[in-house]
Scaffold this motif. Structure first.
Motif, PDB file in Angstrom:
ATOM      1  N   ALA A 192      11.892  -4.139  57.820  1.00 25.74           N
ATOM      2  CA  ALA A 192      11.404  -5.440  58.308  1.00 25.74           C
ATOM      3  C   ALA A 192      10.082  -5.272  59.047  1.00 25.74           C
ATOM      4  O   ALA A 192       9.211  -6.149  58.985  1.00 25.74           O
ATOM      5  N   ALA A 193       9.918  -4.145  59.736  1.00 36.09           N
ATOM      6  CA  ALA A 193       8.695  -3.915  60.497  1.00 36.09           C
ATOM      7  C   ALA A 193       7.468  -3.761  59.605  1.00 36.09           C
ATOM      8  O   ALA A 193       6.344  -4.002  60.048  1.00 36.09           O
ATOM      9  N   THR A 194       7.654  -3.361  58.346  1.00 36.77           N
ATOM     10  CA  THR A 194       6.507  -3.212  57.442  1.00 36.77           C
ATOM     11  C   THR A 194       5.972  -4.556  56.978  1.00 36.77           C
ATOM     12  O   THR A 194       4.856  -4.631  56.482  1.00 36.77           O
ATOM     13  N   LYS A 195       6.767  -5.615  57.108  1.00 39.96           N
ATOM     14  CA  LYS A 195       6.351  -6.982  56.752  1.00 39.96           C
ATOM     15  C   LYS A 195       5.781  -7.055  55.338  1.00 39.96           C
ATOM     16  O   LYS A 195       4.771  -7.686  55.082  1.00 39.96           O
ATOM     17  N   GLY A 196       6.427  -6.377  54.400  1.00 39.39           N
ATOM     18  CA  GLY A 196       6.012  -6.451  53.002  1.00 39.39           C
ATOM     19  C   GLY A 196       4.804  -5.609  52.650  1.00 39.39           C
ATOM     20  O   GLY A 196       4.310  -5.688  51.532  1.00 39.39           O
ATOM     21  N   ARG A 255      10.612   0.086  43.352  1.00 41.54           N
ATOM     22  CA  ARG A 255      10.287  -1.033  44.243  1.00 41.54           C
ATOM     23  C   ARG A 255      11.439  -1.243  45.203  1.00 41.54           C
ATOM     24  O   ARG A 255      12.603  -1.186  44.830  1.00 41.54           O
ATOM     25  N   LEU A 256      11.120  -1.461  46.473  1.00 45.65           N
ATOM     26  CA  LEU A 256      12.141  -1.751  47.478  1.00 45.65           C
ATOM     27  C   LEU A 256      12.397  -3.250  47.547  1.00 45.65           C
ATOM     28  O   LEU A 256      11.464  -4.048  47.504  1.00 45.65           O
ATOM     29  N   THR A 257      13.654  -3.598  47.663  1.00 43.20           N
ATOM     30  CA  THR A 257      14.067  -4.978  47.910  1.00 43.20           C
ATOM     31  C   THR A 257      15.053  -4.943  49.073  1.00 43.20           C
ATOM     32  O   THR A 257      15.562  -3.879  49.443  1.00 43.20           O
ATOM     33  N   TRP A 258      15.335  -6.107  49.635  1.00 43.69           N
ATOM     34  CA  TRP A 258      16.305  -6.152  50.724  1.00 43.69           C
ATOM     35  C   TRP A 258      17.655  -5.628  50.259  1.00 43.69           C
ATOM     36  O   TRP A 258      18.360  -4.938  50.995  1.00 43.69           O
ATOM     37  N   GLY A 259      18.037  -5.923  49.024  1.00 40.93           N
ATOM     38  CA  GLY A 259      19.313  -5.437  48.501  1.00 40.93           C
ATOM     39  C   GLY A 259      19.382  -3.920  48.456  1.00 40.93           C
ATOM     40  O   GLY A 259      20.393  -3.318  48.825  1.00 40.93           O
ATOM     41  N   LYS A 260      18.300  -3.295  47.995  1.00 35.18           N
ATOM     42  CA  LYS A 260      18.267  -1.829  47.933  1.00 35.18           C
ATOM     43  C   LYS A 260      18.260  -1.219  49.326  1.00 35.18           C
ATOM     44  O   LYS A 260      18.892  -0.189  49.565  1.00 35.18           O
TER      45      LYS A 260
END
Length: 164
Positions: free
Chosen positions: A124-128, A66-71
């Motif tokens: 950021a462009a993927t918007k989650g 899973r991707l997070t902003w930290g990763k």
């Protein structure tokens, strides 16, 4: 269209064509098909007459994590730091005053900023909509070994001994 500088097809591979030959074996994995061809090669079989064909192709996407902003930011820092250190090292080779530390530090900091920007903007462009990392593979449901008709019977007989 012709090439005024000469024969442009010389040394270039031909366009892709479907495989030809008679099936002499079918295997569930590529490793098993490769083992069969290796067995033929060990038996002095003319393996240039053999083709391994992947049948029932599938595109498989394996989710890694899973991707997070930290990763995302951490990955940008690490990849940017490597790039920056490399560029700083190159700069330090051509710098005559002040030593090598200055260009290395500038390269490192610039690389980190560049890495964070180039990883953060696409995320950021993927918007989650895509909060995971993955790898993509092309795999086959089975692998057929084909052989030129002139030596297919000999290959089939040899591979039958392998199966024993």
């Amino acid at each position: 269209m012709t090439n005024p500088l000469g024969n442009s097809n010389r040394g270039r591979q031909a366009l892709p064509t479907p495989p030809s030959g008679w099936p002499v074996g079918s295997y569930p994995t590529y490793a098993e098909a490769q083992r069969a061809v290796d067995y033929l090669a060990d038996g002095q079989f003319p393996v240039q007459d053999v083709t391994i064909v992947g049948v029932d192709l599938m595109q498989v996407e394996r989710v890694l994590y899973r991707l997070t902003w930290g990763k995302v930011i951490g990955g940008g820092v690490v990849s940017g730091a490597w790039l920056g250190l490399f560029l700083g090292l190159l700069l330090s080779l051509f710098t005559t005053t002040g030593g090598a530390i200055g260009p290395l530090v500038v390269g490192l900091l610039g690389g980190i900023v560049f890495g964070v920007i180039t990883t953060s903007i696409p995320y950021a462009a993927t918007k989650g909509q895509r909060d995971f990392a993955s790898t993509m593979q092309l795999v086959a449901g089975r692998y057929d070994v084909l052989c030129d008709p002139k030596s297919a019977e000999r290959a089939r007989d040899s591979l039958a001994r392998l199966a024993l």
